[in-house]
Design a protein around this motif. Sequence first.
Motif, short mmCIF file in Angstrom:
data_model
loop_
_atom_site.label_atom_id
_atom_site.label_comp_id
_atom_site.label_asym_id
_atom_site.label_seq_id
_atom_site.Cartn_x
_atom_site.Cartn_y
_atom_site.Cartn_z
N GLY A 186 -35.65 -7.11 8.16
CA GLY A 186 -34.51 -6.87 7.29
C GLY A 186 -33.21 -6.63 8.01
N ALA A 187 -33.26 -6.53 9.36
CA ALA A 187 -32.04 -6.26 10.11
C ALA A 187 -31.32 -7.54 10.53
N GLN A 188 -31.94 -8.68 10.28
CA GLN A 188 -31.31 -9.93 10.72
C GLN A 188 -30.07 -10.27 9.90
N ASP A 189 -29.98 -9.76 8.67
CA ASP A 189 -28.84 -10.07 7.80
C ASP A 189 -27.72 -9.04 7.93
N VAL A 190 -27.79 -8.18 8.93
CA VAL A 190 -26.80 -7.12 9.09
C VAL A 190 -25.94 -7.40 10.31
N ARG A 191 -24.65 -7.12 10.19
CA ARG A 191 -23.73 -7.24 11.31
C ARG A 191 -23.53 -5.87 11.94
N TRP A 192 -23.55 -5.82 13.26
CA TRP A 192 -23.46 -4.56 13.99
C TRP A 192 -22.14 -4.48 14.74
N VAL A 193 -21.51 -3.35 14.67
CA VAL A 193 -20.27 -3.10 15.39
C VAL A 193 -20.44 -1.81 16.20
N ILE A 194 -20.16 -1.88 17.50
CA ILE A 194 -20.28 -0.73 18.39
C ILE A 194 -18.91 -0.40 18.96
N GLU A 195 -18.50 0.84 18.81
CA GLU A 195 -17.22 1.31 19.33
C GLU A 195 -17.46 2.57 20.15
N VAL A 196 -17.02 2.58 21.41
CA VAL A 196 -17.12 3.76 22.27
C VAL A 196 -15.75 4.00 22.88
N GLU A 197 -15.22 5.18 22.67
CA GLU A 197 -13.87 5.51 23.16
C GLU A 197 -13.91 6.87 23.86
N PRO A 198 -13.62 6.91 25.16
CA PRO A 198 -13.32 5.80 26.07
C PRO A 198 -14.58 5.03 26.44
N ALA A 199 -14.42 3.90 27.08
CA ALA A 199 -15.56 3.02 27.34
C ALA A 199 -16.59 3.68 28.25
N GLY A 200 -16.16 4.58 29.14
CA GLY A 200 -17.09 5.24 30.05
C GLY A 200 -17.58 6.58 29.56
N LEU A 201 -17.53 6.83 28.26
CA LEU A 201 -17.92 8.13 27.70
C LEU A 201 -19.39 8.42 28.00
N THR A 202 -19.66 9.65 28.43
CA THR A 202 -21.03 10.08 28.71
C THR A 202 -21.37 11.33 27.92
N VAL A 203 -22.67 11.60 27.82
CA VAL A 203 -23.14 12.80 27.16
C VAL A 203 -24.35 13.32 27.93
N HIS A 204 -24.49 14.63 27.99
CA HIS A 204 -25.61 15.26 28.69
C HIS A 204 -26.69 15.54 27.64
N ALA A 205 -27.76 14.74 27.65
CA ALA A 205 -28.77 14.85 26.60
C ALA A 205 -30.08 14.28 27.10
N ASP A 206 -31.11 14.44 26.27
CA ASP A 206 -32.42 13.83 26.52
C ASP A 206 -32.37 12.41 25.98
N ALA A 207 -32.54 11.44 26.85
CA ALA A 207 -32.37 10.04 26.45
C ALA A 207 -33.40 9.62 25.40
N ALA A 208 -34.65 10.06 25.55
CA ALA A 208 -35.68 9.65 24.60
C ALA A 208 -35.41 10.22 23.21
N ARG A 209 -35.04 11.50 23.13
CA ARG A 209 -34.77 12.11 21.83
C ARG A 209 -33.49 11.56 21.21
N LEU A 210 -32.48 11.32 22.03
CA LEU A 210 -31.25 10.76 21.49
C LEU A 210 -31.49 9.34 20.99
N HIS A 211 -32.29 8.57 21.73
CA HIS A 211 -32.64 7.21 21.27
C HIS A 211 -33.38 7.28 19.94
N GLN A 212 -34.30 8.24 19.82
CA GLN A 212 -35.04 8.40 18.58
C GLN A 212 -34.12 8.75 17.42
N THR A 213 -33.15 9.62 17.68
CA THR A 213 -32.21 10.03 16.63
C THR A 213 -31.39 8.85 16.14
N ILE A 214 -30.76 8.13 17.05
CA ILE A 214 -29.90 7.00 16.66
C ILE A 214 -30.74 5.91 16.01
N ALA A 215 -31.95 5.66 16.54
CA ALA A 215 -32.82 4.63 15.95
C ALA A 215 -33.17 4.96 14.51
#
Length: 374
Positions: free
Chosen positions: A214-243
Motif C-alpha cells: 500500500g505504500a507504492q501509491d504514496v509520495r515521500w518528502v524528507i526535509e532535514v534542517e540543517p542537513a547535518g543535523l544529529t541526535v543522540h539516541a538509540d538507533a534501533a528504537r528511533l527507527h522503530q518509532t519512525i517506522a
Amino acid sequence: MTPRRVPERLDVRPLDRFRSFKVKLGVLVVAVVSVSALLTWVSLSAGLEPILAIPLVVLLALVFTQLLARGMTSPLREMTRAARAMATGDYTQRVRASSRDEVGQLAAAFSTMASELEQTDRMRRDLVANVSHELRTPVAGLRAQLENIVDGVTEPDPAALSVALAETERLSQLVDHLLDLSRIDAGATALLHEQIELTPFLHEVVDSAALAPGAQDVRWVIEVEPAGLTVHADAARLHQTIANLLDNATRHSPPGGRIRVSAARDEAGSGVRIDVHDEGPGIAREDRDRVFERFQRGGASDPSGGTGLGLAIARWAVGLHGGRIEVIDDPRDELAVHGRSSLIRVTLPDAGAPATPVTTAPGPAPTPPADLGY
C-alpha cells in the motif's frame, strides 16, 4: 462495573477522629472504666444489692466495649470479606476508610489496591480479546489463500503468493508488537545511545517503509534542517518509532497522497523534533491523547488493517529517551477548523553536538528537500 462497598451492621465509629490505634485503645479503656464506675455508683445509690449490681455493670460494660471495639475493627472485617471476594475474581468491593489511624490507612491502601487490580484484570481481558481478534484476521486470510492454492482454485503464481506473504508479514508485525508490549510491561529495556545523522537515517527508514504493501501509491518528502543535523539516541528504537509513524501515515493516506517527514531543532534549541505529516482525514482533537493507548485507533473503526499498537509502542520508545510524542495542530486550514490533525511530532532532548557545516569543493548548490516520489 460500579465498585460496591462492603456493608457492616452496627458500624458505630465515634473514635475515627483519633490518628493512632494505640490512642483509641487508651480511650476505650478509660471510657469503659469510667462507665463501669458510673454505673456502679448509680446502682449502689439506687439501693441495688451488690450481688445484682456487679453482674449488671459488667454486662453493660461489655455491651459498651463491644459497640466501640466493633467500629474500630470493622475495616479489618470488611477487608477480610473483600479479600475473599477478590479470590473469586470480584474486584468491585471497597472498604470504607473513615478513620485516620493505621487501620484506616490500611483500608485506604486496600481499596486502592482493589481498584488497581480491577483495572489490571479489565486490561488483561481486553488484551486477550483484542489479540485474539487481531490474530484471527491474518491467520484466516493466510489459511484461505493457502487452501485455495492446495485445492487448485488459485494458481501458485507470484500474485497469489504475494497475498499470502502480506498476511504473513502482518502476522509477524503483530507478534513483534506483542513482544514489545511484554518489554514495556517488564520495564527493563536498555538503550544504546549513539550520535545519529538524521538525513541518511530518515532516508533509510523511508526506504523500508516504501516497500510495505500500500505504500507504492504514496509520495515521500524528507526535509532535514540543517542537513547535518544529529541526535543522540538509540538507533534501533528511533527507527522503530519512525517506522511505526510511517506505517500509520501510509494506512491513512489517500492514493497519491504525500507523506512529509521533517526534522529540525526545536524552538528552545535543546532538542530535535521529527514531524510525520500525511494527507489523511486526521485525528479528532478529543482523540489526540487516546490514539497513543493500546488498541486505540483514533476513536473510529480502522479498515486499513492496523493493530492499534504502533503508536502505543512509539510513545513507549520515545519515553525511554525522555522525549515526548504528540499530535499537534494541522497546518491545513480545512482540518484545523474542525480540530482534526494528521501531524505527529516527536521531540527528543539533547540534540548532540552542533552540526558540522558542509565544506566541500565547489560544485552544485545543496539540493532542496527530497521528494522521493515512490
